[in-house]
Design a protein around this motif. Structure first.
Motif: not given
Length: 427
Positions: A42, A54, A143, A170, A172, A193, A227, A229, A249
């Motif tokens: 990441i 991750e 997460e 986090a 997710d 994320k 983030v 992803e 990511q």
């Protein structure tokens, strides 16, 4: 405690399966499968390096044939067995991660929300994980798929527990399923994320890209880092940069591997992307200016007539010779509209009468709009706004404006121009 670089097998006393050290990594036996760890970097856009990894599981049967994560999860649907699998994976990732020098990089660990709901396990397991892996809590990011846990009190209890231990939290896959900002405001995660579905759509639509930028901004307002992803293409990488995300990511940057891939020169790749982003933004601004250069000449001509004493109505109507002109209106120095708006005959013919309450500008105050305060700050200079949604008619437009002084009074002369579908190229 599992010591680094020793060949040994040890069963952790939490009802979990064994971890075996094989040459340079740990493996776990689950049912008839062999589980291994892979890690996906990441990257921080600003720092131009990997700041976290991750942990993801890879499984193989006795013949060495790969088993997909989906098949692994379906292998045993009993909630207690799912909990054992979840804990096995977390411990496996932590032990493998601790074998690699990663400075202060984070390890992102996923929790199986479904088994947490059904089993309500003793949440002291993470202390065992940190003891066995020799990994400090400050380097662990938990997460959580918040959309899978309806019991908000229990969710808060989990988050409070992990925070008290010193871990980061986090959320997710935000943007997928039933995710909502209410949870973000309530739970105050350290990191959010954003699900791949949003960046994928934004890669094909400027409208969605604008929405994604707004979502990132709102998440930042809650105090959480972002983030994006699932970045798989150069276009999606540029969208992530444009959205002002903090980290990225995805396969475009690096696929999951057993090692931490510290040899990747992300700095060079990011410099290239940032340079492209600046070029794209510059090209867009040039197209915007070029697109309205002809209109600006007409606009300046009518403004000169207004300064010389011509009525606003006469000058406004003359601008409607350009098919892009939608409406004209005159504001005073404080932003109050003087008189009614003048609408283009072509625009009037296709007005949506459902927005009638918003069409009249009499007594309106537009001082909060960028086209007013920018004009006031830069008198006698034509201002062109960025595209925005007009409240008068609910359509996308840009506003051309200029502040002028006539007979000792300051006016802001404005004209809205229709803005084409953002997903269509500027002609």
């Amino acid at each position: 405690m599992l010591k680094r670089h020793y060949r040994q097998t040890r069963k952790v006393q939490t009802g979990m399966t064994e971890l075996s050290f094989k040459e340079d990594h740990y493996e776990a036996a689950y049912e008839s499968l062999c589980l291994r760890s892979v890690f996906q970097p990441i990257f921080s856009i600003a720092h131009r390096k990997a700041v976290g990894y991750e942990g993801l599981v890879r499984a193989a049967d006795v013949s060495g044939n790969p088993v997909t994560p989906q098949e692994l999860m379906r292998k045993n649907t009993a909630s207690d067995q799912q909990l054992i699998l979840d804990r096995t994976c977390r411990l496996l990732h932590a032990c493998n991660f601790s074998q690699h020098p990663a400075n202060d990089a984070w390890l992102f660990l996923n929790l199986n929300s479904q088994c947490l709901i059904s089993e309500r396990p003793d949440i002291g397991f993470m202390q065992t994980l940190m003891r066995e892996s020799d990994l400090p809590s400050r380097r662990i990011v938990i997460e959580i798929l918040e959309s899978e846990i309806d019991n908000r009190d229990y969710l808060r209890e989990l988050i409070t527990h992990f925070r008290q231990m010193g871990c980061l939290i986090a959320i997710d896959d935000f943007g997928a399923g039933h995710s909502n900002f209410d949870r973000i405001w309530d739970l105050q995660p350290d990191i959010v994320k954003i699900d791949r579905s949003l960046v994928k759509k934004a890669g094909h639509s400027m409208k969605v890209e604008r929405i994604l930028t707004g979502i990132v901004s709102l998440i930042h307002e809650t105090g959480s880092l972002v983030v994006i992803e699932g970045v798989e293409t150069e276009k999606e990488a540029l969208v992530a940069i444009s959205s002002n995300a903090d980290m990225v990511q995805g396969f475009y940057f690096a696929k999951p591997k057993p090692d931490l891939q510290q040899e990747i020169d992300f700095g060079q790749a990011m410099d290239k992307l940032l340079h492209q982003h600046q070029n794209v933004r510059s090209q867009y601004n040039r197209k915007l200016q070029q697109h309205f250069r002809t209109f600006e000449l007409i606009f300046e001509k009518e403004l000169d007539a207004f300064k010389q004493g011509a009525s606003f109505e006469d000058c406004g109507h003359a601008l409607f010779d350009d098919a892009r002109a939608v409406r004209c209106y005159l504001l005073d120095e404080s932003g109050y509209q003087i008189g009614r708006s003048l609408n283009s005959p072509k625009y009037t013919a296709k007005l949506d009468i459902r927005f009638t309450p918003l069409l009249s500008g009499v007594n309106a105050n537009w001082s909060h709009r960028h086209y007013h305060f920018r004009a006031i700050q830069n008198p006698n200079m034509t201002q062109i706004s960025r595209p925005y949604l007009s409240v008068a008619g609910s359509h996308m437009c840009i506003t051309v404006s200029q502040a002028v002084v006539v007979s000792g009074k300051t006016y802001v002369f404005c004209c809205d121009l229709d803005w084409p579908d953002e997903d269509q190229p500027i002609s």
